[in-house]
Design an enzyme around this catalytic site. Structure first.
Site, short mmCIF file in Angstrom:
data_model
loop_
_atom_site.label_atom_id
_atom_site.label_comp_id
_atom_site.label_asym_id
_atom_site.label_seq_id
_atom_site.Cartn_x
_atom_site.Cartn_y
_atom_site.Cartn_z
N ASP A 12 0.88 -1.16 0.00
CA ASP A 12 0.00 0.00 0.00
C ASP A 12 0.93 1.23 0.00
O ASP A 12 2.09 1.13 0.42
CB ASP A 12 -0.85 -0.06 1.27
CG ASP A 12 -1.64 1.21 1.50
OD1 ASP A 12 -2.34 1.63 0.58
OD2 ASP A 12 -1.54 1.77 2.62
N ASP A 14 -0.02 5.05 0.79
CA ASP A 14 -0.25 6.03 1.86
C ASP A 14 -0.37 5.31 3.21
O ASP A 14 -1.25 4.48 3.39
CB ASP A 14 -1.54 6.81 1.53
CG ASP A 14 -1.86 7.84 2.58
OD1 ASP A 14 -0.94 8.28 3.30
OD2 ASP A 14 -3.04 8.21 2.69
N GLY A 49 -7.43 4.72 3.57
CA GLY A 49 -7.46 3.58 2.63
C GLY A 49 -8.72 3.49 1.78
O GLY A 49 -8.83 2.63 0.93
N SER A 120 -5.05 4.99 -4.63
CA SER A 120 -4.96 6.39 -5.06
C SER A 120 -4.73 6.56 -6.56
O SER A 120 -3.91 5.88 -7.16
CB SER A 120 -3.81 7.08 -4.31
OG SER A 120 -3.65 8.38 -4.80
N ASN A 122 -3.48 9.22 -7.50
CA ASN A 122 -2.31 10.10 -7.49
C ASN A 122 -1.02 9.35 -7.16
O ASN A 122 0.02 9.97 -6.94
CB ASN A 122 -2.50 11.21 -6.46
CG ASN A 122 -3.62 12.17 -6.84
OD1 ASN A 122 -3.53 12.84 -7.87
ND2 ASN A 122 -4.69 12.20 -6.07
N ASP A 174 -1.58 -0.50 5.98
CA ASP A 174 -1.80 0.08 7.32
C ASP A 174 -3.29 0.17 7.67
O ASP A 174 -3.62 0.41 8.82
CB ASP A 174 -1.20 1.49 7.41
CG ASP A 174 -1.96 2.47 6.54
OD1 ASP A 174 -2.13 2.19 5.33
OD2 ASP A 174 -2.43 3.50 7.06
P1 B16 Z 1 -6.95 9.65 -4.39
P2 B16 Z 1 -3.62 4.13 -0.35
C1 B16 Z 1 -5.60 5.86 -0.47
O1 B16 Z 1 -4.26 5.56 -0.70
C2 B16 Z 1 -5.71 6.81 0.72
O2 B16 Z 1 -5.33 6.14 1.92
C3 B16 Z 1 -7.14 7.29 0.87
O3 B16 Z 1 -7.25 8.20 1.94
C4 B16 Z 1 -7.58 7.96 -0.46
O4 B16 Z 1 -8.93 8.41 -0.37
C5 B16 Z 1 -7.43 6.96 -1.59
O5 B16 Z 1 -6.08 6.52 -1.66
C6 B16 Z 1 -7.78 7.58 -2.92
O6 B16 Z 1 -6.83 8.60 -3.19
O7 B16 Z 1 -7.99 10.62 -4.04
O8 B16 Z 1 -5.55 10.25 -4.43
O9 B16 Z 1 -7.25 8.86 -5.64
O10 B16 Z 1 -3.58 4.04 1.16
O11 B16 Z 1 -4.49 3.05 -0.98
O12 B16 Z 1 -2.23 4.20 -0.97
#
Ligand code: B16
Length: 214
Positions: A12, A14, A49, A120, A122, A174
């Site tokens: 993962d 974030d 997440g 994400s 991003n 996490d």
């Molecule tokens: P985005 P991960 C997740 O990342 C984040 O923990 C979560 O808070 C977020 O809403 C989700 O990505 C989507 O992110 O808006 O940037 O597409 O923990 O899966 O790496």
């Protein structure tokens, strides 16, 4: 001790490799304020997440106005994402701990396969900003999937990109939703941070470099 076999890791992003949750919080908080919601940390913890669209729905539980159209929801998500990306653009390689950098290097040197499995959209921008794009063999992220964690889709995509069977992969996450996603994908699940207290995790670690002993 001789290490029995090479391993296939799916990380993962974030909360494991980088910590952008504070940026998500600041961006969601600003956006929420524009529609009269005061986002607190307790609600924010539920967004860990969770996909962008599902995060918005959780925030809207506190919305008092008329039901919002999908167009308006899309605008709100875009507004949040623009704010979030402003924070991401300030990130540098210093935003990754030495513990994470060194561990990724050692795993690679051992011949293990490394992938990202992040919800994400991003993820690639973040990896580029912190200089870690080349640290991974494959990247599965929010742009590759229809369903967010706890659905196993993103971890299964990562296994597919690595050309490895899911049961031969180890996912590190996490978030509770990430551990559920790993188990739903028939993978071993390693809990770190929040999820180190989740009983469904097969292993629980305190710091990233503890992976080297698994
Ligand atoms: P985005 P991960 C997740 O990342 C984040 O923990 C979560 O808070 C977020 O809403 C989700 O990505 C989507 O992110 O808006 O940037 O597409 O923990 O899966 O790496």
């Amino acid at each position: 001790m001789v290490r029995s076999s090479k391993k296939n890791w799916i990380f993962d992003l974030d909360g494991v490799i980088v910590f952008t949750d504070k940026f998500h919080y600041l961006a969601w908080k600003k956006m929420a304020k524009t529609i009269g919601i005061d986002l607190d940390e307790k609600t924010n913890n539920r967004l860990r997440g969770v996909s962008r669209a599902d995060s918005l729905e959780i925030i809207l539980e506190q919305y008092k106005g008329e039901p919002l159209s999908q167009k308006k929801k899309n605008e709100l998500m875009e507004e949040k994402n623009n704010l979030y990306r402003e924070y991401l653009n300030e990130m540098t390689p210093n935003d990754v701990s030495d513990d994470v950098k060194k561990t990724l290097r050692v795993l690679r040197e051992r011949g293990d396969k490394l992938a990202i499995g992040s919800s994400s959209k991003n993820a690639r921008l973040i990896l580029e900003k912190v200089g870690l794009t080349d640290a991974f063999d494959e990247i599965a992220d929010g742009t590759n999937i229809k369903k967010g964690k706890p659905d196993p889709e993103v971890f299964l995509k990562a296994a597919e990109f690595l050309h490895k069977a899911p049961e031969k992969c180890i996912a590190v996450d996490d978030a509770f939703s990430g551990i559920d996603a790993a188990k739903n994908a028939n993978m071993k699940a390693i809990g770190i941070g929040d999820s180190a207290r989740y009983e469904k995790a097969d292993y629980k670690i305190n710091k990233f470099s503890d992976l080297l002993a698994i």
